[in-house]
Design an enzyme around this catalytic site. Structure first.
Site, PDB file in Angstrom:
ATOM      1  N   TYR A 140       0.902  -0.894  -0.049  1.00 45.22           N
ATOM      2  CA  TYR A 140       0.519   0.308  -0.035  1.00 45.22           C
ATOM      3  C   TYR A 140       0.945   0.846  -0.059  1.00 45.22           C
ATOM      4  O   TYR A 140       0.671   2.450  -0.458  1.00 45.22           O
ATOM      5  CB  TYR A 140      -0.959  -0.245   1.543  1.00 45.22           C
ATOM      6  CG  TYR A 140      -1.382   1.239   1.031  1.00 45.22           C
ATOM      7  CD1 TYR A 140      -2.973   1.734   1.014  1.00 45.22           C
ATOM      8  CD2 TYR A 140      -1.491   2.078   2.593  1.00 45.22           C
ATOM      9  CE1 TYR A 140      -3.995   2.534   1.518  1.00 45.22           C
ATOM     10  CE2 TYR A 140      -1.945   3.327   2.976  1.00 45.22           C
ATOM     11  CZ  TYR A 140      -3.353   3.838   2.310  1.00 45.22           C
ATOM     12  OH  TYR A 140      -4.058   4.229   2.862  1.00 45.22           O
ATOM     13  N   LYS A 168       0.910   4.297  -2.699  1.00 39.77           N
ATOM     14  CA  LYS A 168       0.788   5.861  -2.927  1.00 39.77           C
ATOM     15  C   LYS A 168       1.795   6.762  -2.458  1.00 39.77           C
ATOM     16  O   LYS A 168       2.137   7.573  -3.078  1.00 39.77           O
ATOM     17  CB  LYS A 168      -0.108   5.964  -1.185  1.00 39.77           C
ATOM     18  CG  LYS A 168      -0.770   5.773  -0.559  1.00 39.77           C
ATOM     19  CD  LYS A 168      -2.198   5.974  -1.346  1.00 39.77           C
ATOM     20  CE  LYS A 168      -3.064   5.162  -1.507  1.00 39.77           C
ATOM     21  NZ  LYS A 168      -4.332   5.633  -2.016  1.00 39.77           N
TER      22      LYS A 168
END
Length: 259
Positions: A150, A154
């Site tokens: 993740y 990002k």
């Protein structure tokens, strides 16, 4: 009711979540028509509640991790003036728990999905010589805070945002990204029920002494999407109650001060 976004068509991904619903209501309350996308069919109920509030909304149940599904969804929508890439998720908190398939899934569902949605709306924005894309990233893009796939996705969204700003600025299209810290959500409320001290422990790391409310993220997104930010593009703005300002817990311990 303000009319900041009167006549604007705003696409919001991850619309059924806490930040997503807040974004829909903020933009809709300021005159925009909403195209709400989410992989959960909860977005269908959102459409009904928005309509009851006088907000024009169209919804689509779509997993943005599928580029084909994104293309189909946006083909059925009106041209989009503002895209908010808000969708994101993580199910693997450590590298040890992240096998190659899990890594690819989270990279695609976060970074790949943001690219697919931008790719879908850019031709219309280019034709109109205007548009705004606001990506919702995370402070995880800046610091190692767990959830490595993740976080990598990002971080990639920051690079994507800057690439969009560089390549499409000549068409009057702006791209920016906000980086929220921990946001109060139903998930955190549930964790607090199980462990009443979890938020107290967490808040020690935030200079403001609290975590972020969804409306605080939505307001910064709306500012970046608005004409008030007409000269702002390629920016990455933390919305994190001061988390990325420094290590306040370490500072307090080193200085023996409770500031």
């Amino acid at each position: 009711m303000s009319a900041t976004f009167a006549g604007k068509r705003v696409a919001i991904t991850g619309a059924a979540g806490g930040i997503g619903q807040t974004l829909c209501r903020l933009f809709g309350g300021e005159g925009a028509s909403i195209f709400a996308l989410d992989k959960s069919d909860k977005v269908l109920g959102l459409a009904e509640s928005l309509a009851a509030e006088g907000i024009a909304a169209k919804v689509a149940v779509v997993d943005i991790g599928s580029a084909e599904a994104v293309t189909t969804a946006f083909a059925s929508a009106d041209d989009i003036d503002i895209l908010v890439n808000n969708a994101g998720y993580s199910h693997h908190p450590t590298l040890a728990q992240t096998d190659p398939a899990a890594w690819q899934s989270e990279m695609n569902g976060n970074l790949g999905g943001a690219h697919a949605c931008a790719h879908a709306v850019l031709p219309g924005m280019v034709a109109r010589r205007s548009g705004s894309i606001v990506n919702v990233g995370s402070v995880n893009a800046l610091h190692a805070l767990g959830d490595p796939a993740y976080s990598a996705a990002k971080a990639g969204m920051i690079a994507l945002t800057k690439a969009l700003a560089m390549e499409y600025g000549r068409y009057g299209i702006r791209a920016n990204i906000v980086l929220p810290g921990t946001v109060r959500s139903p998930l955190w409320d549930e964790r607090a029920k199980k462990d009443p001290k979890v938020l107290e422990t967490l808040q020690r790391w935030y200079p403001l002494g609290r975590i972020v409310d969804p409306i605080e993220v939505a307001r910064v997104v709306a500012f970046l999407a608005s004409d008030a930010a007409s000269a702002v593009t390629g920016a990455a703005i933390p919305v994190d109650c001061g988390l990325t300002a420094g290590n306040i817990v370490m500072s307090r311990e080193l200085t023996l001060e409770d500031f």
